[in-house]
Write a protein that holds these residues in place. Sequence first.
Motif, short mmCIF file in Angstrom:
data_model
loop_
_atom_site.label_atom_id
_atom_site.label_comp_id
_atom_site.label_asym_id
_atom_site.label_seq_id
_atom_site.Cartn_x
_atom_site.Cartn_y
_atom_site.Cartn_z
N TYR A 203 -12.20 17.87 22.02
CA TYR A 203 -11.52 16.54 21.39
C TYR A 203 -10.62 15.92 22.30
CZ TYR A 203 -14.03 19.24 17.76
OH TYR A 203 -14.87 20.21 17.14
N GLY A 204 -10.20 16.52 23.28
CA GLY A 204 -9.11 15.83 23.98
C GLY A 204 -8.31 16.81 24.80
N PRO A 205 -7.34 16.39 25.66
CA PRO A 205 -6.39 17.47 26.24
C PRO A 205 -5.64 18.22 25.32
CG PRO A 205 -6.33 15.29 27.35
CD PRO A 205 -7.32 15.05 26.14
N PRO A 206 -5.49 19.48 25.40
CA PRO A 206 -4.82 20.40 24.52
C PRO A 206 -3.12 20.45 24.79
CG PRO A 206 -5.88 22.04 25.83
CD PRO A 206 -6.40 20.54 26.22
N THR A 207 -2.29 20.30 23.78
CA THR A 207 -0.95 20.40 23.83
C THR A 207 -0.44 21.28 22.67
OG1 THR A 207 -0.95 17.99 24.45
CG2 THR A 207 1.21 19.07 23.74
N GLN A 208 0.28 22.13 23.23
CA GLN A 208 0.81 23.07 22.17
C GLN A 208 2.08 22.54 21.43
OE1 GLN A 208 2.11 26.94 23.83
NE2 GLN A 208 1.95 28.07 21.80
N VAL A 209 1.98 22.52 20.24
CA VAL A 209 3.03 21.84 19.36
C VAL A 209 3.94 22.73 18.63
CG1 VAL A 209 1.73 19.64 19.21
CG2 VAL A 209 1.31 21.42 17.57
N LEU A 210 3.46 24.05 18.57
CA LEU A 210 4.24 25.12 17.96
C LEU A 210 4.19 26.44 18.53
CD1 LEU A 210 5.03 25.45 14.18
CD2 LEU A 210 4.24 27.77 15.43
N GLU A 211 5.26 27.01 18.86
CA GLU A 211 5.07 28.49 19.71
C GLU A 211 6.50 29.37 18.68
OE1 GLU A 211 5.12 30.78 23.73
OE2 GLU A 211 5.50 28.65 23.77
N LEU A 212 5.86 30.04 17.96
CA LEU A 212 6.94 31.13 17.26
C LEU A 212 6.92 32.30 17.50
CD1 LEU A 212 9.09 31.07 15.00
CD2 LEU A 212 7.18 31.21 13.25
N ARG B 136 16.76 40.95 10.21
CA ARG B 136 16.08 39.84 9.95
C ARG B 136 15.00 39.78 10.11
NH1 ARG B 136 20.16 35.49 12.53
NH2 ARG B 136 19.44 34.26 10.74
N THR B 137 14.26 38.95 9.39
CA THR B 137 12.91 38.60 9.68
C THR B 137 12.56 37.16 9.19
OG1 THR B 137 12.33 39.21 7.17
CG2 THR B 137 12.00 41.00 8.92
N GLU B 138 11.41 36.55 9.61
CA GLU B 138 10.68 35.15 9.29
C GLU B 138 12.10 34.29 9.87
OE1 GLU B 138 7.83 34.68 8.23
OE2 GLU B 138 7.60 36.65 7.21
N GLN B 139 12.53 34.47 10.96
CA GLN B 139 13.38 33.23 11.58
C GLN B 139 12.87 32.34 12.36
OE1 GLN B 139 16.92 33.65 10.54
NE2 GLN B 139 15.90 35.17 9.17
N GLY B 140 13.50 31.21 12.46
CA GLY B 140 13.06 30.08 13.33
C GLY B 140 11.79 29.31 12.74
N GLU B 141 11.38 29.48 11.61
CA GLU B 141 10.46 28.65 11.35
C GLU B 141 10.66 27.35 10.93
OE1 GLU B 141 7.91 30.56 8.23
OE2 GLU B 141 8.19 32.51 9.01
N VAL B 142 11.88 27.15 10.32
CA VAL B 142 12.28 25.57 9.81
C VAL B 142 12.28 24.78 11.14
CG1 VAL B 142 13.92 24.42 9.04
CG2 VAL B 142 13.39 26.44 8.13
N ALA B 143 13.01 25.53 12.30
CA ALA B 143 13.21 24.52 13.52
C ALA B 143 11.70 24.27 14.04
CB ALA B 143 14.18 25.23 14.59
N ALA B 144 10.96 25.40 14.08
CA ALA B 144 9.72 25.44 14.84
C ALA B 144 8.57 24.33 14.06
CB ALA B 144 8.84 26.68 14.79
N VAL B 145 8.78 24.37 12.71
CA VAL B 145 7.83 23.05 12.02
C VAL B 145 8.47 21.75 12.12
CG1 VAL B 145 7.39 22.47 9.61
CG2 VAL B 145 7.08 25.01 10.31
#
Length: 702
Positions: A663-672, A579-588
């Motif tokens: 430009y402001g405090p960084p926040t991680q919004v996607l980690e795949l 299986r490849t390219e998994q978890g992208e929908v939930a991450a986005v």
Amino acid sequence: MSAGRLLARMSVAPALLVVAWLMVSLPLLLAGMFRPGPAIVLFVPVAVVVVWLGLRDGPRGAGPGAARTAAGSPETGAARDAGPPAERLGPVPWWVTGSVLAITLAFLVLQTAMCSEQIIVRRDPASYVQFATWLNDHGSLPIPQMRWAFGGGDPVLSYESPAFYQRDDVIWPQFMAGLPMILALGGWIGGTYALLAMAPLLGACAVLAFAGLTARLVGPRWAPAGALLLALTLPMLWISRSTFSELPALILLLGGLCLMYDVRAEAIQGLPRSARVKAFLAGLSLGLVVLVRIDGLRDVLPVVVVAGLLIARRRRTGVPLMTGLAIGVAAGLIEGFTLSRPYLEYLHASLDPLLLGVVVLVALTAVMVAALRSPRTGPRLRALGVSVSRGRLPNAAAVLTVLVMIAFAVRPWVQTVRRVPTNKDDELNAQFIEATQKVAGLPLDGTRQYTELSLYWVIWYIGVPALLLATFGAALLVRRLLRRHSPEWLLPYAVIVFTTVQVLWRPGITPDHPWATRRLIGLVIPGLLLFAVWGLAWTFRRVRRLGYGRRFTNAAAVTGVLLLATPIAISSAGFMVTRTEQGEVAAVREMCGRFGPGRSIVVVERVTADRFLQVIRSMCGLPAARTAETARPADVWRVVRKIESAGRRPVIIAAEAGQVAPYGPPTQVLELRTRQDERTLVETPNGSWTFNVNVWMSEPSG
């Protein structure tokens, strides 16, 4: 319903449904009204009519032209078949139809379980998904840039990304709209996951259609073998897990060829009206390939000649076939030059000669029709054809077929194909090839195209036994065709050979695998497998004629199929359960939720902009723009103030925290953290690579 009738009908039903959907969807999209309500309301009655016309057997008994058409004309052959046309497959045991269904369903289940989630734009599948998602929610093109959300825009901002062209104040998606319109149906039914699941469904339909074509051209008892061999190939497994345009194109091609076989069966039975209707639908199915893939023009060129031959010989199916083909091709070209024009402009170096070739071929076909129908030249040309069939040309053509395959086999020793970059896209492609070479430990040369290995690509995926048997089968078939035997093979043989030779000579694709296999699965691999199965069946028919019993020949036939299937299974074994390219929908989806409403997204880093600009528009429903690579922090702050003046909240995103920290405090919004397909150049792919994606954001406050 008998087993033979069920097999015949279910193998063309997918193509008929795709034809109905595309013919309903395209006018709605051109009108900017591609919505679920109008599309489904119109599709249901159109599908009922198209499927009924395409599957019906016609009235029993001979029509007005039965005596003449059954007399052994070149179009229809001898009238040795009986019963309704769906029974032309002969007595078909239920185990045959049951086996085909079992293989198709097993393929569908496996592919659905292994289906990838390619929605982050890196290559074509994700581009198609984003195209389809936009249509799913908006139902029209082009895509607005929404400059108002950035305070009217700024010289440092742009709105394009790979596969999405910026023209004036709008964005045009790359590629033809055929596949996105099909995928949108899945999106309406069940959202993104259902949209992605359309790929396994289309792949299973292609396997079913191939089984139907095998049953018609080789024999019904060979249909399970055909379905199994195609379903096992790595290219078929691979493209059926992602949203590739080759899937609906293959359904339309195979379904159209199946319908043309049925047209001949109708003509034999003396059912001219039913034959004409099915000839029109066959032409429409073949022509609509262009709406899915613009290079489908190349695949259907032989259909023009065959339709011309039918018209020249005053066959009633010639004009409907040509008419359906013309309408399907016209639909594709209209869509291309209205909704995909930037894409066609990008392809002009290869598309312009192809369009010129189409015009020339149509003109030559018209000349051929006129010559064959002329009282002065027609009889002479027909007499010449008879003399050719009795001369040495059939044997010479068979020898030439073998020599062509030998030439492709020795090509790597006499040619190294290179392509010198002439534009930015070529330079990026050369850099990609060098990066792949570096990983593989190969000499660095970004101009290498590896095209000379094209026949060995085929061997990787179908094995030496299948290739040798396919060559043998193709040589025998061209000999039989030139001797005026097996006329049902004329169109399939012409389409398969014409496409195969062109693709092997010039695949026209980035040569990393499994990516490059999409060129082979379009028709090369299915066509060669069809030739191989026919060659195997021919061999065992000859063995049986030598006096060997049915039990021996059946056992030998099973052994032959296993001999073909074993190399195929070995080459695809490593990939089959990977299986490849998994978890992208939930991450986005999580990323979109972190942005919140009322935001205008500015991407300040190239890779993230390439991957997510259209994802943010289509799936997050937010305006998105990218800054130029030469942009300075002061430029970004100017854009921030413009966004705020427009009454919206600016969000800055990039791949690393340090890129958004000013430009402001960084926040991680996607980690795949997932896997992607391996990329190889000189060997069969059998593994996967790590694929990691990070997106960071900051919210400037003026």
